[in-house]
Design a protein around this motif. Structure first.
Motif, PDB file in Angstrom:
ATOM      1  N   ILE A  17      38.778 -40.638 -83.371  1.00 50.09           N
ATOM      2  CA  ILE A  17      40.025 -40.195 -84.007  1.00 50.09           C
ATOM      3  C   ILE A  17      41.128 -41.259 -83.890  1.00 50.09           C
ATOM      4  O   ILE A  17      42.081 -41.260 -84.667  1.00 50.09           O
ATOM      5  N   LYS A  18      40.975 -42.197 -82.951  1.00 50.35           N
ATOM      6  CA  LYS A  18      41.937 -43.299 -82.835  1.00 50.35           C
ATOM      7  C   LYS A  18      41.537 -44.504 -83.674  1.00 50.35           C
ATOM      8  O   LYS A  18      42.230 -45.511 -83.684  1.00 50.35           O
ATOM      9  N   CYS A  19      40.400 -44.386 -84.366  1.00 49.03           N
ATOM     10  CA  CYS A  19      39.925 -45.485 -85.209  1.00 49.03           C
ATOM     11  C   CYS A  19      39.946 -45.150 -86.699  1.00 49.03           C
ATOM     12  O   CYS A  19      40.207 -46.014 -87.521  1.00 49.03           O
ATOM     13  N   PHE A  20      39.645 -43.883 -87.016  1.00 51.31           N
ATOM     14  CA  PHE A  20      39.528 -43.472 -88.418  1.00 51.31           C
ATOM     15  C   PHE A  20      40.096 -42.081 -88.610  1.00 51.31           C
ATOM     16  O   PHE A  20      40.119 -41.274 -87.676  1.00 51.31           O
ATOM     17  N   ARG A  21      40.538 -41.811 -89.841  1.00 50.20           N
ATOM     18  CA  ARG A  21      40.988 -40.471 -90.237  1.00 50.20           C
ATOM     19  C   ARG A  21      40.366 -40.160 -91.589  1.00 50.20           C
ATOM     20  O   ARG A  21      40.109 -41.074 -92.384  1.00 50.20           O
ATOM     21  N   PRO A  22      40.136 -38.875 -91.883  1.00 48.68           N
ATOM     22  CA  PRO A  22      39.619 -38.527 -93.220  1.00 48.68           C
ATOM     23  C   PRO A  22      40.532 -39.079 -94.316  1.00 48.68           C
ATOM     24  O   PRO A  22      41.752 -39.012 -94.207  1.00 48.68           O
ATOM     25  N   GLY A  23      39.919 -39.654 -95.329  1.00 54.02           N
ATOM     26  CA  GLY A  23      40.678 -40.250 -96.432  1.00 54.02           C
ATOM     27  C   GLY A  23      40.832 -41.753 -96.315  1.00 54.02           C
ATOM     28  O   GLY A  23      41.162 -42.419 -97.295  1.00 54.02           O
ATOM     29  N   ASP A  24      40.592 -42.322 -95.121  1.00 54.31           N
ATOM     30  CA  ASP A  24      40.684 -43.772 -94.947  1.00 54.31           C
ATOM     31  C   ASP A  24      39.624 -44.476 -95.785  1.00 54.31           C
ATOM     32  O   ASP A  24      38.501 -43.990 -95.917  1.00 54.31           O
ATOM     33  N   ILE A  25      39.988 -45.642 -96.320  1.00 51.62           N
ATOM     34  CA  ILE A  25      39.037 -46.498 -97.027  1.00 51.62           C
ATOM     35  C   ILE A  25      38.670 -47.616 -96.068  1.00 51.62           C
ATOM     36  O   ILE A  25      39.546 -48.295 -95.528  1.00 51.62           O
ATOM     37  N   ILE A  26      37.364 -47.783 -95.839  1.00 49.17           N
ATOM     38  CA  ILE A  26      36.903 -48.777 -94.867  1.00 49.17           C
ATOM     39  C   ILE A  26      35.939 -49.776 -95.501  1.00 49.17           C
ATOM     40  O   ILE A  26      35.318 -49.496 -96.516  1.00 49.17           O
ATOM     41  N   LEU A  27      35.863 -50.934 -94.874  1.00 54.05           N
ATOM     42  CA  LEU A  27      34.816 -51.909 -95.167  1.00 54.05           C
ATOM     43  C   LEU A  27      33.835 -51.815 -94.012  1.00 54.05           C
ATOM     44  O   LEU A  27      34.252 -51.811 -92.845  1.00 54.05           O
ATOM     45  N   ALA A  28      32.548 -51.727 -94.320  1.00 53.07           N
ATOM     46  CA  ALA A  28      31.531 -51.615 -93.277  1.00 53.07           C
ATOM     47  C   ALA A  28      30.282 -52.370 -93.697  1.00 53.07           C
ATOM     48  O   ALA A  28      30.064 -52.630 -94.884  1.00 53.07           O
ATOM     49  N   ARG A  29      29.462 -52.716 -92.711  1.00 54.22           N
ATOM     50  CA  ARG A  29      28.188 -53.374 -92.975  1.00 54.22           C
ATOM     51  C   ARG A  29      27.075 -52.333 -92.855  1.00 54.22           C
ATOM     52  O   ARG A  29      27.076 -51.533 -91.928  1.00 54.22           O
ATOM     53  N   VAL A  30      26.128 -52.363 -93.786  1.00 54.94           N
ATOM     54  CA  VAL A  30      24.980 -51.458 -93.726  1.00 54.94           C
ATOM     55  C   VAL A  30      24.033 -51.959 -92.632  1.00 54.94           C
ATOM     56  O   VAL A  30      23.630 -53.120 -92.634  1.00 54.94           O
ATOM     57  N   VAL A  31      23.711 -51.072 -91.684  1.00 50.46           N
ATOM     58  CA  VAL A  31      22.792 -51.426 -90.600  1.00 50.46           C
ATOM     59  C   VAL A  31      21.374 -51.042 -90.996  1.00 50.46           C
ATOM     60  O   VAL A  31      20.454 -51.846 -90.889  1.00 50.46           O
ATOM     61  N   SER A  32      21.195 -49.789 -91.448  1.00 52.64           N
ATOM     62  CA  SER A  32      19.865 -49.327 -91.838  1.00 52.64           C
ATOM     63  C   SER A  32      19.959 -48.071 -92.687  1.00 52.64           C
ATOM     64  O   SER A  32      21.031 -47.478 -92.830  1.00 52.64           O
ATOM     65  N   PHE A  33      18.813 -47.672 -93.227  1.00 52.20           N
ATOM     66  CA  PHE A  33      18.701 -46.443 -94.001  1.00 52.20           C
ATOM     67  C   PHE A  33      18.113 -45.379 -93.087  1.00 52.20           C
ATOM     68  O   PHE A  33      17.140 -45.625 -92.385  1.00 52.20           O
ATOM     69  N   LEU A  34      18.722 -44.192 -93.065  1.00 50.53           N
ATOM     70  CA  LEU A  34      18.266 -43.111 -92.200  1.00 50.53           C
ATOM     71  C   LEU A  34      17.678 -41.986 -93.049  1.00 50.53           C
ATOM     72  O   LEU A  34      18.416 -41.146 -93.556  1.00 50.53           O
ATOM     73  N   PRO A  35      16.347 -41.950 -93.227  1.00 53.21           N
ATOM     74  CA  PRO A  35      15.747 -40.882 -94.031  1.00 53.21           C
ATOM     75  C   PRO A  35      15.545 -39.609 -93.199  1.00 53.21           C
ATOM     76  O   PRO A  35      14.524 -39.430 -92.562  1.00 53.21           O
ATOM     77  N   MET A  36      16.564 -38.752 -93.161  1.00 60.07           N
ATOM     78  CA  MET A  36      16.484 -37.518 -92.380  1.00 60.07           C
ATOM     79  C   MET A  36      16.340 -36.329 -93.321  1.00 60.07           C
ATOM     80  O   MET A  36      17.292 -35.962 -93.998  1.00 60.07           O
ATOM     81  N   LYS A  37      15.160 -35.759 -93.377  1.00 60.33           N
ATOM     82  CA  LYS A  37      14.860 -34.581 -94.200  1.00 60.33           C
ATOM     83  C   LYS A  37      15.553 -34.640 -95.561  1.00 60.33           C
ATOM     84  O   LYS A  37      15.269 -35.521 -96.349  1.00 60.33           O
ATOM     85  N   GLU A  38      16.481 -33.710 -95.841  1.00 63.01           N
ATOM     86  CA  GLU A  38      17.127 -33.729 -97.159  1.00 63.01           C
ATOM     87  C   GLU A  38      18.337 -34.662 -97.214  1.00 63.01           C
ATOM     88  O   GLU A  38      18.763 -35.071 -98.264  1.00 63.01           O
TER      89      GLU A  38
END
Length: 150
Positions: free
Chosen positions: A71-92
């Motif tokens: 909560i001290k790093c991000f809030r809903p509605g924030d636009i972020i730049l991030a690096r993709v680490v991996s794909f997580l295929p979890m059920k649906e």
């Protein structure tokens, strides 16, 4: 000899996030251990359909990982730049694991409670130019394109 004819819709998009790519995402939910995001762009390509992303607490910063408070790093509605680490295929719920553990990654656009775009004042804070209220964020170090060109 045969020919293959293919028809593609303008709205079709074959681009998907790949590990190592930088994406632009909007934070939707912030929890204690992770935040959920919607990936809107890959590099400079705007996606026709969004992808789900998860940013875990351990992937927010490169150092002091155990002291991160989401909560001290991000809030809903924030636009972020991030690096993709991996794909997580979890059920649906297929989603991509994201990381902001680099100086250039983190919050690039945030809005105050007044609805005004905040400005970064340090690596860990953004400020509302209207009310001068400071809010904690994991701020991205944005490098202007004019510096990159020179």
């Amino acid at each position: 000899q045969s020919s293959i004819i293919e028809v593609h819709s303008i709205s079709d998009q074959s681009i998907v996030p790949a590990p190592g790519e930088i994406v632009t995402a909007k934070v939707t939910i912030v929890g204690q251990r992770f935040c959920k995001c919607v990936i809107k762009c890959i590099g400079e390509t705007v996606l026709t359909r969004p992808y789900r992303g998860i940013l875990r607490k351990e992937d927010v910063r490169a150092t002091e990982k155990d002291r991160v408070e989401m909560i001290k790093c991000f809030r809903p509605g924030d636009i972020i730049l991030a690096r993709v680490v991996s794909f997580l295929p979890m059920k649906e719920v297929h989603s991509y694991q994201l990381s902001t553990a680099e100086n250039e990654l983190g919050v690039v656009i945030a809005h105050s409670e007044e609805g005004v775009s905040m400005v970064p004042i340090s690596w860990t804070e953004m400020q509302c130019p209207k009310t001068f209220t400071k809010e904690p964020r994991k701020v991205a170090k944005v490098i202007p394109e004019t510096i990159l060109v020179e």
